[in-house]
Write an enzyme that holds these catalytic residues in place. Structure first.
Site, PDB file in Angstrom:
ATOM      1  N   SER A  16      -3.324   4.738  12.035  1.00 53.39           N
ATOM      2  CA  SER A  16      -2.759   4.193  13.271  1.00 53.39           C
ATOM      3  C   SER A  16      -1.261   4.423  13.350  1.00 53.39           C
ATOM      4  O   SER A  16      -0.686   4.425  14.450  1.00 53.39           O
ATOM      5  CB  SER A  16      -3.056   2.696  13.374  1.00 53.39           C
ATOM      6  N   ASN A  67      -9.390   4.435   9.422  1.00 52.40           N
ATOM      7  CA  ASN A  67      -9.256   4.174   7.990  1.00 52.40           C
ATOM      8  C   ASN A  67     -10.594   3.738   7.415  1.00 52.40           C
ATOM      9  O   ASN A  67     -11.408   3.133   8.107  1.00 52.40           O
ATOM     10  CB  ASN A  67      -8.223   3.069   7.740  1.00 52.40           C
ATOM     11  N   HIS A 113       1.588  -4.578  15.616  1.00 52.90           N
ATOM     12  CA  HIS A 113       1.089  -3.214  15.555  1.00 52.90           C
ATOM     13  C   HIS A 113       1.617  -2.356  16.709  1.00 52.90           C
ATOM     14  O   HIS A 113       2.098  -1.233  16.505  1.00 52.90           O
ATOM     15  CB  HIS A 113      -0.440  -3.247  15.570  1.00 52.90           C
ATOM     16  N   ASP A 142      -2.347  -0.719  22.980  1.00 50.93           N
ATOM     17  CA  ASP A 142      -2.291  -1.396  21.689  1.00 50.93           C
ATOM     18  C   ASP A 142      -2.254  -2.907  21.902  1.00 50.93           C
ATOM     19  O   ASP A 142      -2.843  -3.431  22.844  1.00 50.93           O
ATOM     20  CB  ASP A 142      -1.064  -0.911  20.913  1.00 50.93           C
TER      21      ASP A 142
END
Length: 391
Positions: free
Chosen positions: A262, A195, A105, A76
């Site tokens: 996510s 998404n 994130h 990430d």
């Protein structure tokens, strides 16, 4: 739901906003000659138990396992190792910008997987006792697919049991090869299904989630149904909570308004870690199969097997699996350990039979003599005669 205008959520969601965004070249891209200012959006000090944590009720699995002995790699934007609820065993930076999380994130994803269970804090991760490895492959909301591939290979080489990839990209040979390599190393790869937004046009599958063998995760709301933004074009294995999610955030803070596939993926990565800890003999294929079979069930495109069920995934007894993981039968004894029975001795048997017959005959003779002799003596050895009339 994607375009709610929450700065922190919007920035984080770009990591899985769509194939046309996630790995597009970024203007002013970070490089050693062009360092970025590390200033992630600020989180808050307040934290509560999100509906997702209540819905999955993964704390009910903790008497069986908390993920001890399992290594989970988070690929990430880095992880804030200073957060009191996030314990990182190793941080690796592939970007040249340092291991810190400048987006937020990665810290949120790590918290959902393994946030420490701390007294008086209602939030906790699914598997708080796993060993976390942070592999930073981007320093912003976009990244490079080549670094993503390298990160997956690095995670496999570090013997990660589970790898979480809350990032989507286009199909690429390097990425496919990296996924195949990790799967061959018995890694469970969990990836976000991606998404979609109305302005994205025709949705396309997100990778690595769409590759065979990857545990692809879609987003569900409190009603258990797939959220509108969850990419249904990507093949989905299971759903997990993906809206109004609470997790850890850089600066020892929290966010309670996160959404996206996510943030659904790390819930499933945590469940995969619990399964691997409880069933260490299962390979990555059977771990994925167990999670899919024990999900709550659903209908409709993009829902897969339905909402992931941590308790059943860990504790359910699957008949086919009992056979598959039964203890190996012991090897046969080597020749000569047990002696063969000797062949029958026919001569001995014949002699024994003869002696038995003779013995029986002698016994009969003795019996007869013992009855006849007394009678003969009594009559003086005179022959007997028949009685006449009148006697």
């Amino acid at each position: 739901m994607v375009g709610r205008g929450i700065p922190a959520s919007a920035l984080a969601l770009l990591l899985v906003a769509g194939p046309s965004v996630a790995f597009a070249p970024a203007a002013g891209a970070v490089s050693p000659a062009n360092p970025a200012r590390c200033a992630p959006p600020r989180g808050g000090a307040q934290v509560g138990e999100s509906w997702g944590q209540r819905r999955l009720a993964f704390t009910g699995v903790w008497p069986l396992t908390r993920g001890d002995g399992v290594t989970v790699a988070v690929i990430d934007s880095g992880v804030d190792t200073r957060h009191p609820q996030v314990r990182v065993a190793r941080s690796i930076d592939l970007t040249g910008t340092g291991p810190q999380d400048c987006v937020g994130h990665g810290t949120a994803v790590a918290g959902i997987i393994a946030g420490d269970d701390m007294r008086e804090i209602p939030f906790a991760g699914v598997a708080p006792k796993v060993r976390l490895i942070s592999i930073k492959q981007t320093n912003s909301e976009t990244g490079d697919v080549g670094l993503l591939a390298k990160a997956i290979i690095r995670a496999a080489d570090l013997r990660a049991d589970v790898v979480n990839v809350s990032i989507q990209a286009n199909d690429a040979p390097d990425l496919k090869s990296a996924v195949d390599y990790a799967l061959s190393m018995d890694v469970v790869i969990v990836a976000a299904a991606g998404n979609i937004k109305k302005e994205d046009g025709t949705p396309a599958p997100a990778y690595p989630a769409a590759y065979p063998g990857v545990l692809s995760v879609g987003s569900a709301g409190p009603d258990g149904k797939r959220t509108d933004f969850s990419n249904a074009t990507t093949p989905v294995s299971v759903l997990a909570p993906g809206t109004s999610i609470t997790s850890t955030w850089p600066g020892s803070g929290y966010r309670q308004d996160l959404e996206g596939t996510s943030y659904a993926a790390p819930y499933v990565a945590g469940v995969a870690a619990l399964v691997r800890a409880r069933h260490p003999n299962l390979d990555n294929v059977r771990v994925r199969r167990r999670i899919e079979i024990t999900a709550d069930g659903a209908t409709g495109t993009g829902t897969g097997a339905g909402m992931v069920n941590p308790l059943l995934a860990v504790s359910e007894i699957l008949p086919s699996e009992v056979v598959a993981i039964a203890p190996r039968q012991p090897d046969p004894l080597p020749p000569g350990v047990v002696r063969k029975a000797a062949p029958p001795d026919l001569q001995a048997i014949s002699l024994a039979t003869t002696l038995t017959v003779v013995a029986i005959a002698l016994a009969a003779l003795v019996t007869a003599v013992s009855l006849v002799v007394p009678l003969g003596r009594k009559r003086g050895w005179r022959p007997g005669r028949a009685k006449t009339a009148g006697e």
